[in-house]
Design a protein around this motif. Structure first.
Motif, PDB file in Angstrom:
ATOM      1  N   LEU A  93     -20.940  13.214 -39.727  1.00 30.13           N
ATOM      2  CA  LEU A  93     -22.213  13.203 -39.020  1.00 30.13           C
ATOM      3  C   LEU A  93     -22.769  11.792 -38.978  1.00 30.13           C
ATOM      4  O   LEU A  93     -22.665  11.056 -39.956  1.00 30.13           O
ATOM      5  CB  LEU A  93     -23.254  14.080 -39.731  1.00 30.13           C
ATOM      6  CG  LEU A  93     -23.105  15.579 -39.657  1.00 30.13           C
ATOM      7  CD1 LEU A  93     -22.077  16.077 -40.636  1.00 30.13           C
ATOM      8  CD2 LEU A  93     -24.439  16.229 -39.935  1.00 30.13           C
ATOM      9  N   GLU A  94     -23.352  11.425 -37.859  1.00 30.54           N
ATOM     10  CA  GLU A  94     -24.168  10.224 -37.744  1.00 30.54           C
ATOM     11  C   GLU A  94     -25.592  10.697 -37.530  1.00 30.54           C
ATOM     12  O   GLU A  94     -25.859  11.496 -36.631  1.00 30.54           O
ATOM     13  CB  GLU A  94     -23.735   9.338 -36.580  1.00 30.54           C
ATOM     14  CG  GLU A  94     -22.573   8.464 -36.903  1.00 30.54           C
ATOM     15  CD  GLU A  94     -22.314   7.414 -35.845  1.00 30.54           C
ATOM     16  OE1 GLU A  94     -23.256   7.023 -35.122  1.00 30.54           O
ATOM     17  OE2 GLU A  94     -21.156   6.999 -35.754  1.00 30.54           O
ATOM     18  N   VAL A  95     -26.492  10.221 -38.383  1.00 25.30           N
ATOM     19  CA  VAL A  95     -27.881  10.667 -38.352  1.00 25.30           C
ATOM     20  C   VAL A  95     -28.792   9.463 -38.160  1.00 25.30           C
ATOM     21  O   VAL A  95     -28.691   8.486 -38.910  1.00 25.30           O
ATOM     22  CB  VAL A  95     -28.258  11.407 -39.661  1.00 25.30           C
ATOM     23  CG1 VAL A  95     -29.693  11.887 -39.622  1.00 25.30           C
ATOM     24  CG2 VAL A  95     -27.301  12.555 -39.924  1.00 25.30           C
ATOM     25  N   VAL A  96     -29.648   9.538 -37.160  1.00 31.35           N
ATOM     26  CA  VAL A  96     -30.652   8.507 -36.949  1.00 31.35           C
ATOM     27  C   VAL A  96     -31.958   9.021 -37.545  1.00 31.35           C
ATOM     28  O   VAL A  96     -32.472  10.066 -37.136  1.00 31.35           O
ATOM     29  CB  VAL A  96     -30.854   8.179 -35.455  1.00 31.35           C
ATOM     30  CG1 VAL A  96     -31.944   7.119 -35.277  1.00 31.35           C
ATOM     31  CG2 VAL A  96     -29.543   7.732 -34.822  1.00 31.35           C
ATOM     32  N   LEU A  97     -32.451   8.289 -38.544  1.00 32.02           N
ATOM     33  CA  LEU A  97     -33.705   8.629 -39.201  1.00 32.02           C
ATOM     34  C   LEU A  97     -34.755   7.588 -38.834  1.00 32.02           C
ATOM     35  O   LEU A  97     -34.463   6.391 -38.822  1.00 32.02           O
ATOM     36  CB  LEU A  97     -33.535   8.637 -40.718  1.00 32.02           C
ATOM     37  CG  LEU A  97     -32.529   9.620 -41.299  1.00 32.02           C
ATOM     38  CD1 LEU A  97     -32.282   9.303 -42.757  1.00 32.02           C
ATOM     39  CD2 LEU A  97     -33.031  11.032 -41.139  1.00 32.02           C
ATOM     40  N   VAL A  98     -35.961   8.046 -38.555  1.00 30.88           N
ATOM     41  CA  VAL A  98     -37.077   7.156 -38.259  1.00 30.88           C
ATOM     42  C   VAL A  98     -38.117   7.359 -39.350  1.00 30.88           C
ATOM     43  O   VAL A  98     -38.450   8.499 -39.697  1.00 30.88           O
ATOM     44  CB  VAL A  98     -37.686   7.449 -36.872  1.00 30.88           C
ATOM     45  CG1 VAL A  98     -38.877   6.538 -36.601  1.00 30.88           C
ATOM     46  CG2 VAL A  98     -36.628   7.294 -35.788  1.00 30.88           C
ATOM     47  N   TYR A  99     -38.621   6.258 -39.889  1.00 30.39           N
ATOM     48  CA  TYR A  99     -39.641   6.332 -40.933  1.00 30.39           C
ATOM     49  C   TYR A  99     -41.004   6.334 -40.255  1.00 30.39           C
ATOM     50  O   TYR A  99     -41.294   5.494 -39.405  1.00 30.39           O
ATOM     51  CB  TYR A  99     -39.516   5.143 -41.894  1.00 30.39           C
ATOM     52  CG  TYR A  99     -40.184   5.394 -43.221  1.00 30.39           C
ATOM     53  CD1 TYR A  99     -39.613   6.233 -44.164  1.00 30.39           C
ATOM     54  CD2 TYR A  99     -41.399   4.799 -43.530  1.00 30.39           C
ATOM     55  CE1 TYR A  99     -40.205   6.470 -45.385  1.00 30.39           C
ATOM     56  CE2 TYR A  99     -42.009   5.028 -44.760  1.00 30.39           C
ATOM     57  CZ  TYR A  99     -41.406   5.868 -45.671  1.00 30.39           C
ATOM     58  OH  TYR A  99     -42.006   6.110 -46.885  1.00 30.39           O
ATOM     59  N   VAL A 100     -41.832   7.323 -40.604  1.00 27.41           N
ATOM     60  CA  VAL A 100     -43.123   7.495 -39.934  1.00 27.41           C
ATOM     61  C   VAL A 100     -44.262   7.596 -40.943  1.00 27.41           C
ATOM     62  O   VAL A 100     -44.070   7.989 -42.092  1.00 27.41           O
ATOM     63  CB  VAL A 100     -43.136   8.745 -39.020  1.00 27.41           C
ATOM     64  CG1 VAL A 100     -42.103   8.639 -37.918  1.00 27.41           C
ATOM     65  CG2 VAL A 100     -42.944  10.023 -39.820  1.00 27.41           C
ATOM     66  N   LYS A 101     -45.429   7.226 -40.468  1.00 24.39           N
ATOM     67  CA  LYS A 101     -46.683   7.450 -41.189  1.00 24.39           C
ATOM     68  C   LYS A 101     -47.597   8.157 -40.202  1.00 24.39           C
ATOM     69  O   LYS A 101     -47.816   7.660 -39.092  1.00 24.39           O
ATOM     70  CB  LYS A 101     -47.312   6.137 -41.646  1.00 24.39           C
ATOM     71  CG  LYS A 101     -48.636   6.340 -42.365  1.00 24.39           C
ATOM     72  CD  LYS A 101     -49.177   5.045 -42.927  1.00 24.39           C
ATOM     73  CE  LYS A 101     -50.450   5.350 -43.713  1.00 24.39           C
ATOM     74  NZ  LYS A 101     -50.777   4.267 -44.637  1.00 24.39           N
ATOM     75  N   ASN A 102     -48.090   9.321 -40.610  1.00 30.01           N
ATOM     76  CA  ASN A 102     -48.900  10.138 -39.707  1.00 30.01           C
ATOM     77  C   ASN A 102     -48.176  10.348 -38.379  1.00 30.01           C
ATOM     78  O   ASN A 102     -48.774  10.327 -37.318  1.00 30.01           O
ATOM     79  CB  ASN A 102     -50.277   9.520 -39.503  1.00 30.01           C
ATOM     80  CG  ASN A 102     -51.050   9.420 -40.796  1.00 30.01           C
ATOM     81  OD1 ASN A 102     -51.015  10.326 -41.631  1.00 30.01           O
ATOM     82  ND2 ASN A 102     -51.734   8.305 -40.998  1.00 30.01           N
TER      83      ASN A 102
END
Length: 119
Positions: A93-102
């Motif tokens: 698997l290739e997973v794109v994660l985005v770090y978010v605040k609110n």
């Protein structure tokens, strides 16, 4: 586990995604952290997943998940998860994660990146 399989004892394909999610969580848990900062409402969200199913897994198989960082950007990271059975690659698997605040993308804090980097 029995709950992960169908009537023929074959692991349901969506469970491979769950296994990788658990592996990512374990990286943080082993360091005494969580990937979710409840106080500041910061955490990762999944932007994209590409799954390559190569083999079938069965009830009772012992699976190992290997995780590596493919690319780091300001607010996102691309991870590769390989799921192996006895060193045989059965799913990648290739997973794109985005770090978010609110729920808005922000820069991944160095402390978070270091945990992933030093897994």
């Amino acid at each position: 586990y029995y709950e992960d399989t169908d009537a023929a004892g074959i692991v349901y394909h969506a469970n491979f995604i769950k296994y990788c999610e658990r592996a990512r969580s374990e990286i943080f848990f082993r360091q005494g952290f969580s990937s979710h900062d409840k106080e500041n409402n910061e955490h990762f969200v999944i932007r994209n997943i590409i799954c390559d199913f190569l083999q079938t897994a069965f009830l009772g198989d012992l699976l190992d998940i290997k995780t590596e960082i493919l690319k780091r950007k300001n607010s996102s990271i691309i991870l590769k998860h390989d799921i192996l059975r006895d060193k045989e690659l059965i799913c990648s698997l290739e997973v794109v994660l985005v770090y978010v605040k609110n729920y808005k993308a922000i820069t991944i804090p160095d402390r978070i990146f270091k945990i992933l980097e030093n897994k």
